[in-house]
Design a protein around this motif. Sequence first.
Motif, PDB file in Angstrom:
ATOM      1  N   ASN A  32       0.934  -1.247   0.158  1.00 34.10           N
ATOM      2  CA  ASN A  32       0.031  -0.022  -0.116  1.00 34.10           C
ATOM      3  C   ASN A  32       0.955   1.123   0.020  1.00 34.10           C
ATOM      4  O   ASN A  32       2.132   1.280   0.108  1.00 34.10           O
ATOM      5  CB  ASN A  32      -0.977  -0.179   1.201  1.00 34.10           C
ATOM      6  N   LYS A  33       0.147   2.248  -0.351  1.00 36.34           N
ATOM      7  CA  LYS A  33       0.915   3.699  -0.466  1.00 36.34           C
ATOM      8  C   LYS A  33       1.299   4.112   1.338  1.00 36.34           C
ATOM      9  O   LYS A  33       0.546   3.604   2.059  1.00 36.34           O
ATOM     10  CB  LYS A  33       0.417   4.644  -1.259  1.00 36.34           C
ATOM     11  N   ILE A  34       2.378   4.816   1.358  1.00 32.02           N
ATOM     12  CA  ILE A  34       2.713   5.313   2.621  1.00 32.02           C
ATOM     13  C   ILE A  34       1.521   6.042   3.446  1.00 32.02           C
ATOM     14  O   ILE A  34       1.453   5.976   4.579  1.00 32.02           O
ATOM     15  CB  ILE A  34       4.082   5.947   2.597  1.00 32.02           C
ATOM     16  N   GLU A  35       0.703   6.566   2.614  1.00 28.16           N
ATOM     17  CA  GLU A  35      -0.091   7.506   3.200  1.00 28.16           C
ATOM     18  C   GLU A  35      -1.260   6.746   3.997  1.00 28.16           C
ATOM     19  O   GLU A  35      -2.035   7.242   5.009  1.00 28.16           O
ATOM     20  CB  GLU A  35      -0.946   8.420   2.210  1.00 28.16           C
ATOM     21  N   ALA A  36      -1.456   5.412   3.493  1.00 28.22           N
ATOM     22  CA  ALA A  36      -2.566   4.573   4.039  1.00 28.22           C
ATOM     23  C   ALA A  36      -2.103   3.910   5.599  1.00 28.22           C
ATOM     24  O   ALA A  36      -3.169   3.634   6.282  1.00 28.22           O
ATOM     25  CB  ALA A  36      -2.580   3.318   3.264  1.00 28.22           C
ATOM     26  N   VAL A  52       5.305  -3.833   1.841  1.00 30.59           N
ATOM     27  CA  VAL A  52       5.732  -2.974   0.741  1.00 30.59           C
ATOM     28  C   VAL A  52       5.114  -1.706   0.740  1.00 30.59           C
ATOM     29  O   VAL A  52       3.771  -1.545   0.692  1.00 30.59           O
ATOM     30  CB  VAL A  52       5.678  -3.488  -0.576  1.00 30.59           C
ATOM     31  N   VAL A  53       5.828  -0.454   1.019  1.00 29.44           N
ATOM     32  CA  VAL A  53       5.152   0.855   1.022  1.00 29.44           C
ATOM     33  C   VAL A  53       5.472   1.500  -0.170  1.00 29.44           C
ATOM     34  O   VAL A  53       6.643   1.446  -0.764  1.00 29.44           O
ATOM     35  CB  VAL A  53       5.646   1.476   2.342  1.00 29.44           C
ATOM     36  N   SER A 111      10.536  -0.168   0.639  1.00 34.91           N
ATOM     37  CA  SER A 111      10.161   0.805   0.058  1.00 34.91           C
ATOM     38  C   SER A 111      10.392   0.738  -1.382  1.00 34.91           C
ATOM     39  O   SER A 111      11.105   0.610  -2.146  1.00 34.91           O
ATOM     40  CB  SER A 111      10.941   2.129   0.655  1.00 34.91           C
ATOM     41  N   LEU A 112       9.187   1.343  -2.041  1.00 34.81           N
ATOM     42  CA  LEU A 112       8.867   1.357  -3.570  1.00 34.81           C
ATOM     43  C   LEU A 112       8.530   2.560  -4.090  1.00 34.81           C
ATOM     44  O   LEU A 112       7.632   3.031  -3.641  1.00 34.81           O
ATOM     45  CB  LEU A 112       7.924   0.054  -3.967  1.00 34.81           C
ATOM     46  N   PRO A 113       9.352   3.239  -4.991  1.00 34.90           N
ATOM     47  CA  PRO A 113       8.957   4.583  -5.460  1.00 34.90           C
ATOM     48  C   PRO A 113       7.780   4.394  -6.369  1.00 34.90           C
ATOM     49  O   PRO A 113       7.679   3.385  -7.207  1.00 34.90           O
ATOM     50  CB  PRO A 113      10.168   5.098  -6.147  1.00 34.90           C
TER      51      PRO A 113
END
Length: 542
Positions: A32-36, A52-53, A111-113
């Motif tokens: 998920n995205k870091i915001e979540a 995985v962020v 971390s995944l861009p």
Amino acid sequence: QVLCGDDRIDAAVTQVISNLSSPFRSGSLLVNKIEAFEGKELKNVADLSAVVVIKSLADTTVRTVRSSRGQSGAEPVAKLVVPALAPTPNYDAALKQLIKVCQEVHVPLISLPGFGDLAQIADEVRFTFLRQLKLNSTRLHTFLMNLVVEEGLEGLVEEVSNQLNRPVSIESAQFSLMASKNMGGTPASQQRSLVDDVHKSVRKQLKVADSNDGKDWIIPTLKVGKRLVAPIMLGENIVGYISSMVRPNDDMEAIAELLRPAALAAMIEFHQNRQTGPMFAATQKSLLRDLLLGGTLAASDQERMEQHYGFDMADGILVFAASALNAQGQPLALDGLPDSFGVMTEIEGTATVVVPYLANSGKTWQQVAEALQKQLKELVKQKPGGADAQIQIGAGRMSETTFDLAESYREARQALIVGSMMHTNKEFTIGYGELGVKRLLYLMIDHPELERFCEEIIEPLESYDEEWESELVPSLRVYLAEGANLNSAARALFIHRHTLRYRLEQIAEILKVDIDSQEVLLNLQIAFQIRDMMSGSTGKRG
């Protein structure tokens, strides 16, 4: 970038998820995205294989500017300005919290861009996982099938047991142990529930497959006691079971994912041996059981089964449902009927016997049932409490072909149930055709209106007998049993016909009815039959 846990990055992944709020399997990969993760309570992270962020980077729009008019008087020239990355929100706190939690529970954090649509990135990860899962599944199926061809069921059980690190066994549909590693057969106390539950699950799956043009067919797995069981099937017929011992905290779905392809691989051995030896006999009995339960067989299977049991040469087929009770009314197991008499199997907890009928034998179904009763008495005689066993038998109407077996079985079982309601622990043999109106009463025996009907019709008479110690109810029962014949009923009661007539007049006065009316007599007969079925005692007084 691996933020933590690089030494555990190769952990097996069971599924890909996007949040922790919904139940998930142990070993899941969270993407998920870091915001979540901002401001969220992180629970059950220890059950994940990795996290995985996706750190979002938003593109700015491309800007163009026009240069001023040159000295030469040329037109303005459009120039491309290199886009700059838009400033991103500060999610350092969420990331720090996530790193701390993952370090504490030793779960890798990656971390995944993310350039572009973050949901699309998460879906790409999920699709990659599914593609790999499908590839691995194909490899596993191929490996297990080759193993069965080369080493048989013993090699299959050995491999599955080693992979699961659990005891594993394979049994026939009749629970004969065929291959095992550190595991015995299914306990007798669990066999009945296992058979019923598996058949229900299989039929449910078949309905789902039919509604989806054959798609979405999944071999069901069921937990029975300390076992996880998958059926082994040939077509739509259950011919065996593969089981693994499980612990309360085991991932049942992970074990099932190995049992299912193992069950498919075992089909090869069952198919190869279906025409010879004990497995063939077990398979035929399983096919017959499916027919009795209303299933259908492939034409070749049906022809083979009919030839095996001699149904193809018979003039009809008789189906009996039987039970044996000891002196205390407790059921006794029925098994071991000689094949020369008929085929015995257990369905829905009821011993069922199927007998090919030959017209030239000159026997009626009652005579066949009497012979069966003697055979069953011999079977239970040697068992504890079996010396004085009471054998109860219900018979369905004769089937002309195997296509009618399901209906005949249903009738036999209903006759047995109704007979046990009427006779409780006493011995009896009753045919479905002899039940008469009881067949209809059985279908609504629990309806409260039946009890009210009895109360209105015969309760005033029962109350009168109890108060005055008279015998009007038994006299009326005998009168009805003798077809409302005054002379016959008087002889059966050992009283004068005038005495009986006086009692009938008393009955008419108490019930306020015309005792000679056919409708009244019919109502009285039905009321007594309802009372007998509810009380479980034929001819119970009062």
